[in-house]
Scaffold this active site. Structure first.
Site, PDB file in Angstrom:
ATOM      1  CG  HIS A 109      -6.941  22.169  -1.869  1.00  0.00           C
ATOM      2  ND1 HIS A 109      -6.292  23.452  -1.509  1.00  0.00           N
ATOM      3  CD2 HIS A 109      -8.449  22.756  -1.780  1.00  0.00           C
ATOM      4  CE1 HIS A 109      -7.085  24.574  -1.518  1.00  0.00           C
ATOM      5  NE2 HIS A 109      -8.426  24.222  -1.507  1.00  0.00           N
ATOM      6  CB  ALA A 138     -30.214  21.217 -13.071  1.00  0.00           C
ATOM      7  CB  ALA A 156     -30.916  16.623 -12.124  1.00  0.00           C
TER       8      ALA A 156
END
Length: 183
Positions: A109, A138, A156
């Site tokens: 957007h 992760a 992570a």
């Protein structure tokens, strides 16, 4: 006898991977798979994305690609439950490890309040490049226009919104360099 059974098992595994490669090649015309790609999980392509995956790359769990852009994955990589959204391009070098992370080369957007409901403009997107031997942990999020240097690690749950130099470890939101490998 034991050696013969091991050989037959290995051939059976290679046959399963070859059948999976053939099936995905028929399912997705915009997917190009290199030699000996191992699809241990599933692949999903959406919205016209074009994907090329290099030789001996391993796909674990569900790996998703979406958008009208192009994704190029190098050889000997591991993609484990990765989600890549692209309007331009995402390039992943050789020997990269991508865990359960997201790479988004677009904002989806426009930022100005009066333009948020308008179609995304070119300013909302920029290519992503991961150089060779990059490890993305992760739940990390790599945003548009980022280049991650060779041999670097993204910890992570990190949010990467600026370029990462080669040979470092970055963590946090926003990312901060916490280790340099070549000092």
């Amino acid at each position: 006898m034991v050696g013969g059974a091991g050989f037959r098992a290995k051939r059976a595994v290679h046959l399963v991977f070859a059948l999976k490669r053939a099936w995905y090649g028929l399912r997705y015309r915009r997917l190009t798979l290199g030699r000996d790609v191992q699809i241990r999980g599933r692949i999903r392509l959406r919205r016209g994305v074009r994907v090329t995956i290099g030789d001996r790359t391993r796909i674990n769990k569900l790996v998703r690609f979406a958008g009208p852009g192009e994704v190029r994955v190098g050889a000997d990589c591991l993609l484990n439950a990765t989600w890549i959204g692209t309007w331009t391009s995402v390039t992943i070098g050789d020997r990269c490890l991508l865990s359960d992370c997201e790479l988004l080369d677009n904002d989806f957007h426009n930022l100005p309040p009066d333009q948020r409901h308008a179609p995304p403009s070119p300013a909302t997107r920029a290519p992503i490049v991961l150089e060779d031997n990059v490890w993305v942990g992760a739940h990390a999020l790599v945003l548009k226009g980022v280049r991650i240097g060779r041999d670097s690690v993204v910890g992570a749950a990190s949010v990467v919104r600026a370029d990462v130099p080669p040979g470092v470890v970055v963590v946090g939101n926003p990312q901060q360099t916490v280790k340099k490998f070549h000092d």
